[in-house]
Design a protein around this motif. Structure first.
Motif: not given
Length: 128
Positions: A81-105
């Motif tokens: 899963a993507l976490d906006p606070r760490a790893g690839r999620g952080r590198e992509l500067h994802l918001s919590f909403e964007e990460a949640a959308k990715f994770n749901r899909e």
């Protein structure tokens, strides 16, 4: 719905399998998740090359088992899963909403893939 829930006895085809793995490939490509993207690029190539009517059941089962092998265990695909606070999620500067959308899909596609795999394995003739 739990990932490990027994799937229905719906019939699935190579096209269903490839549609699902291609959707996963596209999602991973969009977010630059290279480790899993490489796996799905390779497996999609195998499905296209080997999953034909004249291909042996052994070749089909090998592809299905290779795919099923990414589920379960530490670091498995269904753990990803993507976490906006760490790893690839952080590198992509994802918001919590964007990460949640990715994770749901991704979760929806993971569940669909597992159901297709189980149904396809049940539908193939048993190996001796």
């Amino acid at each position: 719905m739990a990932l490990w829930r027994r799937s229905s006895h719906r019939k699935y085809s190579q096209h269903d399998l490839l549609a699902c793995t291609t959707a996963i490939e596209d999602l991973l490509k969009k977010y630059g998740i290279q480790k899993w993207l490489d796996f799905f690029l390779n497996i999609n190539d195998e499905i296209r090359r080997f999953w034909q009517a004249e291909s042996s059941t052994t070749a089909k089962v090998a592809i299905l088992k290779k795919l099923r092998g990414i589920f379960g265990g530490m670091g498995s695909f269904n753990d990803f899963a993507l976490d906006p606070r760490a790893g690839r999620g952080r590198e992509l500067h994802l918001s919590f909403e964007e990460a949640a959308k990715f994770n749901r899909e991704l979760d929806r596609l993971q569940q669909e893939l597992y159901q297709i795999l189980e149904a396809c394995l049940r539908s193939l003739p048993r190996q001796s």
